[in-house]
Design an enzyme around this catalytic site. Structure first.
Site, PDB file in Angstrom:
ATOM      1  CD  GLU A 112      35.912 -31.660 -29.638  1.00 43.61           C
ATOM      2  OE1 GLU A 112      35.390 -32.014 -30.497  1.00 43.61           O
ATOM      3  OE2 GLU A 112      36.976 -30.408 -30.216  1.00 43.61           O
TER       4      GLU A 112
ATOM      5  CG  HIS B 189      31.872 -31.265 -34.892  1.00 44.09           C
ATOM      6  ND1 HIS B 189      31.626 -31.283 -33.545  1.00 44.09           N
ATOM      7  CD2 HIS B 189      32.964 -30.850 -34.403  1.00 44.09           C
ATOM      8  CE1 HIS B 189      32.673 -31.556 -32.682  1.00 44.09           C
ATOM      9  NE2 HIS B 189      33.572 -31.487 -32.927  1.00 44.09           N
ATOM     10  CD  GLU B 190      36.315 -30.843 -37.501  1.00 48.61           C
ATOM     11  OE1 GLU B 190      36.983 -30.506 -36.917  1.00 48.61           O
ATOM     12  OE2 GLU B 190      36.186 -32.174 -36.335  1.00 48.61           O
TER      13      GLU B 190
ATOM     14  CG  HIS C 284      35.983 -26.981 -34.245  1.00 48.26           C
ATOM     15  ND1 HIS C 284      35.869 -27.022 -32.444  1.00 48.26           N
ATOM     16  CD2 HIS C 284      36.156 -28.518 -33.644  1.00 48.26           C
ATOM     17  CE1 HIS C 284      35.550 -27.312 -31.881  1.00 48.26           C
ATOM     18  NE2 HIS C 284      35.529 -28.773 -33.170  1.00 48.26           N
TER      19      HIS C 284
END
Length: 284
Positions: free
Chosen positions: A203, A132-133, A136
């Site tokens: 998100e 997930h990071e 980003h």
């Protein structure tokens, strides 16, 4: 990519405009000019140095293949799957389970995780979080989150200054004290609304991108469920001291409910998990 650069430009312009409005209250036309100059300088500083500032706020320590071999190897494998340069990797000695990414571009990115998240989650779930990071990073929206965190904090400080020291109109006469109170209340709220408008959609996209990178949407869904359950009962002092940085985290680290939730920069965990479960069903 063009869309994110447009968002960054709009964000910077909106926050500089807020600086100008507060400056106008503090010192009329001259105050507005000074505040606009200050806002422009802050944008420049935030672009180049805000990632280092945020990592310092959280007392993050950089790790490598020697000091954290398993975690570092996991990030390296996921970065390769994502087609990204290897980011700098940090650990934060905090009990609350959380993580974030920062930096102005993929070539200057960093990912950070708390020791609490490493202790709570399984290796599969940690992999989902770090994917997930890295999503980003790949989406190039880490610059937006880092700049907005730094600038929102500066706006809050300037607004508090306006409330305690008052302002002047264009003729140099003291401004209405009630106006100072409104500035102190509304300026940070406006900064938060700018953050919220950008952060919630970001998100969801990072959840989707992280699921794609890891190939396991359920891993992130399971991780989010655990983090949401445990994070509520464990305060993160650094986040409470620097609330503008909360929107960078994978889960809102701040304590609060009711009206506070209306202005949360994070979408509801239940909705994030439901979307990831639906993605997982499509992977079968």
């Amino acid at each position: 990519m063009l869309g994110n650069w447009l968002k960054t430009t709009v964000l910077m312009a909106a926050i500089v405009a807020l600086f100008g409005a507060i400056g106008s209250y503090l010192g009329g036309t001259n105050g507005m000019i000074m505040a606009l100059i200050f806002g422009g300088a802050m944008n420049f500083f935030a672009y180049w140095f805000s990632d280092k500032m945020v990592l310092r706020m959280y007392n993050a320590r950089e790790v490598d293949a020697t000091s954290a071999p398993q975690f570092y190897a996991m990030v390296r494998e996921l970065a390769q799957r994502a087609g990204l340069p290897m980011p700098r990797v940090y650990l934060i000695d905090e009990a609350q389970p959380n993580a974030f990414a920062t930096g102005r571009n993929p070539e200057n990115a960093a990912v950070a995780a708390t020791t609490g998240i490493l202790n709570l989650l399984s290796a599969r779930e940690i992999r989902g979080v770090m994917a997930h990071e890295l999503a980003h990073v790949r989406h190039r929206d880490i610059l937006i989150s880092t700049i907005s965190a730094t600038m929102a904090g500066a706006i809050s400080a300037l607004a508090n200054f306006a409330m305690f020291f008052g302002g002047r109109d264009s003729e140099g006469r003291p401004a209405n004290p009630l106006a100072g109170l409104l500035v102190a209340l509304l300026a940070p709220l406006a900064a938060s609304l700018i953050q919220m408008a950008i952060s919630r959609a970001r998100e969801f996209e990072a959840d989707r991108g992280g699921a794609e990178i890891s190939g396991d949407p359920n891993a992130l869904a399971d991780a989010l469920t655990k983090i949401d359950h445990y994070a509520r009962g464990i305060p993160m002092i650094a986040a409470e001291e620097h609330p503008a940085t909360a929107q960078m985290m994978i889960m809102n680290p701040l304590h609060g409910g009711g009206i506070a939730n209306l202005f949360s920069t994070h979408p509801a965990t239940e909705e994030r998990v439901a979307r990831l479960r639906a993605l997982a069903a499509g992977y079968r």
